[in-house]
Design an enzyme around this catalytic site. Structure first.
Site, PDB file in Angstrom:
ATOM      1  N   GLY A  19      30.405-104.467  15.128  1.00 37.06           N
ATOM      2  CA  GLY A  19      30.172-105.913  15.235  1.00 37.06           C
ATOM      3  C   GLY A  19      31.172-106.590  16.142  1.00 37.06           C
ATOM      4  CB  ALA A  20      33.402-105.242  18.654  1.00 40.25           C
TER       5      ALA A  20
ATOM      6  CB  SER B 280      21.072-108.094  32.167  1.00 37.72           C
ATOM      7  OG  SER B 280      20.541-108.802  31.070  1.00 37.72           O
TER       8      SER B 280
ATOM      9  CG  ASN C 115      34.397-107.200  12.536  1.00 33.72           C
ATOM     10  OD1 ASN C 115      35.035-108.095  11.966  1.00 33.72           O
ATOM     11  ND2 ASN C 115      33.452-107.476  13.431  1.00 33.72           N
TER      12      ASN C 115
ATOM     13  CB  SER D  94      35.153-112.051   2.825  1.00 35.89           C
ATOM     14  OG  SER D  94      35.142-113.446   2.650  1.00 35.89           O
TER      15      SER D  94
ATOM     16  CE1 TYR E 201      29.691-112.469   4.241  1.00 33.30           C
ATOM     17  CE2 TYR E 201      31.212-113.694   2.849  1.00 33.30           C
ATOM     18  CZ  TYR E 201      30.948-113.014   4.021  1.00 33.30           C
ATOM     19  OH  TYR E 201      31.946-112.852   4.961  1.00 33.30           O
TER      20      TYR E 201
ATOM     21  CE  LYS F 149      31.972-109.431   4.178  1.00 32.94           C
ATOM     22  NZ  LYS F 149      32.290-108.515   5.297  1.00 32.94           N
TER      23      LYS F 149
ATOM     24  CB  ILE G 195      38.079-116.519  10.761  1.00 36.53           C
ATOM     25  CG1 ILE G 195      38.843-115.787   9.645  1.00 36.53           C
ATOM     26  CG2 ILE G 195      38.611-116.163  12.146  1.00 36.53           C
ATOM     27  CD1 ILE G 195      40.342-115.959   9.614  1.00 36.53           C
TER      28      ILE G 195
END
Ligand code: NAD
Length: 265
Positions: free
Chosen positions: A13-14, A43, A96, A156, A169, A173, A202
């Protein structure tokens, strides 16, 4: 062609946000970085995984993009196969990639579809990617290809903080937090340190939709350190871990949250 003289990091997930910050920092610190994302458009050098690769290269670093969905067993295997074929080593895995619910819904109403989606991406994906990678790391270590490989799980503050409007979520986590402990325990005998990092609030595309709400909460004193976190706040901790500075702390969770988790009176 195998190029295995430099340390190699795989960051899932970078293509943006925290993962992007981690990838840039690791490249700066001398890693060849495999920039994974589920979206990767060769592209488009303005955003996404190829922008990250271009930024790393512009700064004199080395990066490769590998498009894969961490929720897919086949794509995980293809990605680890690429790393093996290309580098024959992996020094650092950073789990990540993660998603928030598409829509926040009260726990009394939220459906199974969103629950299953989040479990697949946020928990099952990194759990089995780590299993695959850990077995390879053990073999690479035995062959002398890597010395001390390391693994990071980005969880998280939601691993321990209740938000009933995105229960799936929080549960994903919390589960991932236990995965970090399990792998730390199992891999300690191989000298493969594992840490969990718990980002707080964040500033990334993920939190863009709730920016005003958190601006207000931060202004009202939610965080002892009165500012949003930045991807580089997380990347700095990973840089220390990647250097080996935290190895004896295997299995620990480090919060990067401006003091969010402090009990205050
Ligand atoms: P983001 O949405 O800005 O970026 C996440 C990246 O992961 C995107 O590029 C996306 O395409 C990619 N991705 C999504 N699903 C994927 C999949 N199945 N396979 C591969 N890649 C995939 O998010 P972010 O804010 O940078 O968050 C990164 C991680 O940090 C997530 O695990 C998130 O849960 C966690 N986190 C974020 C915050 C925050 O405040 N931003 C706080 C705590 C934890």
């Amino acid at each position: 062609m195998r190029t295995n003289d430099k340390r190699v990091a795989l960051v899932t997930g970078a293509g943006q946000g925290i993962g992007r910050g981690i990838a840039l920092r690791l490249a700066q610190d001398g890693f060849t970085v495999v920039v994974n994302d589920v979206v990767a458009d060769a592209s488009d050098l303005e955003r996404g995984a190829y922008e990250v690769k271009a930024s790393i290269e512009a700064a004199g670093g080395a990066a490769h993009v590998f498009r894969a969905d961490v929720a897919s067993a086949e794509e995980r295997a293809a990605m680890v196969g690429f790393v093996a074929e290309r580098f024959d080593r992996l020094d650092l895995l950073v789990n990540n990639a993660g998603v928030a619910p598409k829509e926040r819904k009260d726990i009394l109403e939220a459906g199974e579809e969103s629950f299953d989606r989040l479990m697949a991406i946020n928990l099952r994906g990194p759990y089995f990617l780590t299993q695959l990678v850990a077995n390879r790391m053990i073999a690479w270590q035995e062959q002398g290809m890597v010395e001390t490989p390391r693994i990071v799980f980005i969880t998280s503050i939601s691993a321990y903080t209740s938000s009933p409007s995105r229960g799936e979520y929080c549960v994903s986590k919390a589960g991932l937090s236990m995965a970090a402990k399990l792998f730390a325990d199992r891999l300690a005998e191989y000298d493969i340190p594992v840490i969990e990092i718990r980002p707080g609030i964040i500033q990334t595309p993920m939190t863009a939709a709730v920016k005003e709400k958190y601006d207000e909460l931060i202004a009202e004193g939610l965080l002892p350190t009165k500012r949003w976190g930045r991807p580089d706040d997380v990347a700095k901790v990973i840089a220390a871990f990647a250097r080996g500075d935290l190895d004896y702390s295997t299995g620990q969770a480090i919060e990067v949250g401006g003091g969010f988790g402090l009990r205050r009176l």
